[in-house]
Enzyme design. Structure first.
Site, PDB file in Angstrom:
ATOM      1  N   HIS A 165       0.832  -1.201   0.000  1.00 11.22           N
ATOM      2  CA  HIS A 165       0.000   0.000   0.000  1.00 11.22           C
ATOM      3  C   HIS A 165       0.872   1.259   0.000  1.00 11.22           C
ATOM      4  O   HIS A 165       0.650   2.186  -0.794  1.00 11.22           O
ATOM      5  CB  HIS A 165      -0.901  -0.036   1.240  1.00 11.22           C
ATOM      6  CG  HIS A 165      -1.742   1.176   1.434  1.00 11.22           C
ATOM      7  ND1 HIS A 165      -3.041   1.260   0.991  1.00 11.22           N
ATOM      8  CD2 HIS A 165      -1.472   2.360   2.048  1.00 11.22           C
ATOM      9  CE1 HIS A 165      -3.541   2.453   1.319  1.00 11.22           C
ATOM     10  NE2 HIS A 165      -2.604   3.131   1.956  1.00 11.22           N
ATOM     11  N   GLU A 166       1.875   1.287   0.868  1.00 12.73           N
ATOM     12  CA  GLU A 166       2.736   2.474   0.964  1.00 12.73           C
ATOM     13  C   GLU A 166       3.602   2.640  -0.279  1.00 12.73           C
ATOM     14  O   GLU A 166       3.822   3.760  -0.753  1.00 12.73           O
ATOM     15  CB  GLU A 166       3.603   2.399   2.222  1.00 12.73           C
ATOM     16  CG  GLU A 166       2.828   2.332   3.537  1.00 12.73           C
ATOM     17  CD  GLU A 166       1.876   3.506   3.738  1.00 12.73           C
ATOM     18  OE1 GLU A 166       2.066   4.560   3.104  1.00 12.73           O
ATOM     19  OE2 GLU A 166       0.929   3.369   4.540  1.00 12.73           O
ATOM     20  N   HIS A 199       1.606   4.290  -2.961  1.00 10.99           N
ATOM     21  CA  HIS A 199       1.499   5.734  -2.768  1.00 10.99           C
ATOM     22  C   HIS A 199       2.688   6.447  -3.417  1.00 10.99           C
ATOM     23  O   HIS A 199       2.525   7.480  -4.081  1.00 10.99           O
ATOM     24  CB  HIS A 199       1.483   6.071  -1.269  1.00 10.99           C
ATOM     25  CG  HIS A 199       0.126   6.010  -0.634  1.00 10.99           C
ATOM     26  ND1 HIS A 199      -0.995   6.589  -1.173  1.00 10.99           N
ATOM     27  CD2 HIS A 199      -0.272   5.450   0.547  1.00 10.99           C
ATOM     28  CE1 HIS A 199      -2.030   6.389  -0.372  1.00 10.99           C
ATOM     29  NE2 HIS A 199      -1.617   5.701   0.677  1.00 10.99           N
ATOM     30  N   GLU A 253      -6.282   6.326  -1.461  1.00 13.40           N
ATOM     31  CA  GLU A 253      -6.176   5.167  -0.575  1.00 13.40           C
ATOM     32  C   GLU A 253      -6.650   3.892  -1.276  1.00 13.40           C
ATOM     33  O   GLU A 253      -6.018   2.833  -1.160  1.00 13.40           O
ATOM     34  CB  GLU A 253      -7.000   5.403   0.698  1.00 13.40           C
ATOM     35  CG  GLU A 253      -6.449   6.488   1.602  1.00 13.40           C
ATOM     36  CD  GLU A 253      -5.023   6.222   2.023  1.00 13.40           C
ATOM     37  OE1 GLU A 253      -4.718   5.086   2.420  1.00 13.40           O
ATOM     38  OE2 GLU A 253      -4.192   7.144   1.937  1.00 13.40           O
TER      39      GLU A 253
END
Length: 261
Positions: free
Chosen positions: A136-137, A140, A197
Site C-alpha cells: 500500500h505504501e 502511494h 487510498e
C-alpha cells in the site's frame, strides 16, 4: 522549523514541518476532480518530491525514536525487497525505518522512504500482513500521490485567494468563502484522498500477490484493523475509505487475481 520549500517555478512554499505533514502519503488531503489541469500546474514530479522529502525524512528520524529491535526490523527488511521488486523498482533505492510508537500506522514519503510504527507491527500475524501495508505504501510513492495532493492543495489555496479578491471583504463574502472552503474540503479534498487510498490498496494487493504473498491476508488484516476501532466518522467526512468499502474492493481484486486478470 522555518525552512521553506519552493515547488517548480511557482512561489508556493511551506515550512519543513508542514511538508512532513503534507508529504506523508496516507496522511494528507487535497483537491479536486474538476480542477485537474489547474492542479497539475502546481504538481511537482516524483523527483522533485523526493528532493523535498529527503531532509524531512532526516528530521523525522531525529525527532521520533526508531528501533533496531530485530523483532520488528528483521520482519520489515525481509518483506520490503520482495514488494519493491514486485513493483518494478530496485530495493537498493528504498529505505524503511521502524518508529517506537503504539500507533497503528505506517506512512510513505517520496523518494522511497517508508515508516512503520511498532504498534501496527505488533498486530500483524505474518509477513503477508506486513506485505499488505508495505505494498500500500509503495503504491502511494509509485503513483506520486504526495505530489498530486500537494498540487491540488496549492491549487485550492490559489482558487480561494482569487475568490476572496472577487467577493470582497463584506460579511456576505465571508459566508461565501466559508462555503467554498467547506465545499472544497468535503466535496473534493476528502474524496480525492479516499481515491488515493483505494488506488494504493488495489496496486498494493497486486504487488504482494506478485511477490508470492497470500492476498487474502490483506482482507484479514483490514478486518483486524476494523476491530481495533471504537468508531469512525461517516465516510464522506473521512480522509480514508471506511473499512467496509476498503474490504469490498480488496475482495473484488482478489477475485480478479484468482481469475488470472
Amino acid at each position: 522549523m522555518s525552512d521553506k520549500f519552493q515547488v517548480l517555478d511557482h512561489k508556493v512554499t511551506m515550512s519543513r514541518r508542514r511538508f512532513v505533514q503534507a508529504a506523508a502519503a496516507g496522511s494528507i488531503v487535497v483537491l479536486t476532480p474538476g480542477c485537474e489541469t489547474v492542479s497539475q500546474a502546481f504538481t511537482p514530479n516524483s523527483e522533485q518530491m523526493a528532493q523535498l522529502a529527503a531532509s524531512a525524512w532526516t528530521d523525522l528520524k531525529a525527532q521520533q525514536k526508531t528501533t533496531n529491535d530485530p523483532r520488528y526490523v528483521s520482519r520489515v527488511n525481509r518483506v520490503m525487497p520482495k514488494i519493491i521488486a514486485a513493483a518494478g523498482d530496485s530495493p537498493a533505492g528504498w529505505e524503511v525505518a521502524v518508529f517506537e510508537s503504539d500507533d497503528l500506522n505506517a506512512f510513505a514519503l517520496p523518494g522511497g522512504k517508508i515508516g512503520f510504527y511498532t504498534g501496527i507491527l505488533d498486530i500483524m500475524e505474518n509477513d503477508a500482513q506486513i506485505a499488505t501495508v508495505m505494498g500500500h505504501e509503495v503504491a502511494h510513492v509509485k503513483f506520486n500521490h504526495s505530489g498530486q495532493r500537494y498540487g491540488r492543495t496549492a491549487a485550492a489555496q490559489a482558487g480561494l485567494s482569487v475568490a476572496q479578491v472577487a467577493l470582497g471583504s463584506g460579511q456576505g463574502s465571508q459566508v461565501a468563502l466559508q462555503a467554498l472552503g467547506l465545499g472544497a474540503q468535503y466535496g473534493v479534498i476528502l474524496p480525492f484522498s479516499r481515491q488515493h487510498e483505494l488506488e494504493a490498496d488495489k496496486y498494493g494487493l497486486r504487488y504482494m500477490h506478485r511477490a508470492g504473498y497470500n492476498p487474502n491476508e490483506a482482507v484479514r488484516f483490514w478486518e483486524k484493523m476494523s476491530a481495533q476501532k471504537s468508531g469512525s466518522p461517516p465516510e464522506f467526512l473521512a480522509t480514508h475509505p471506511n473499512d467496509a468499502t476498503r474490504i469490498a474492493q480488496l475482495k473484488r481484486e482478489i477475485a480478479l487475481l484468482g481469475a488470472g486478470s
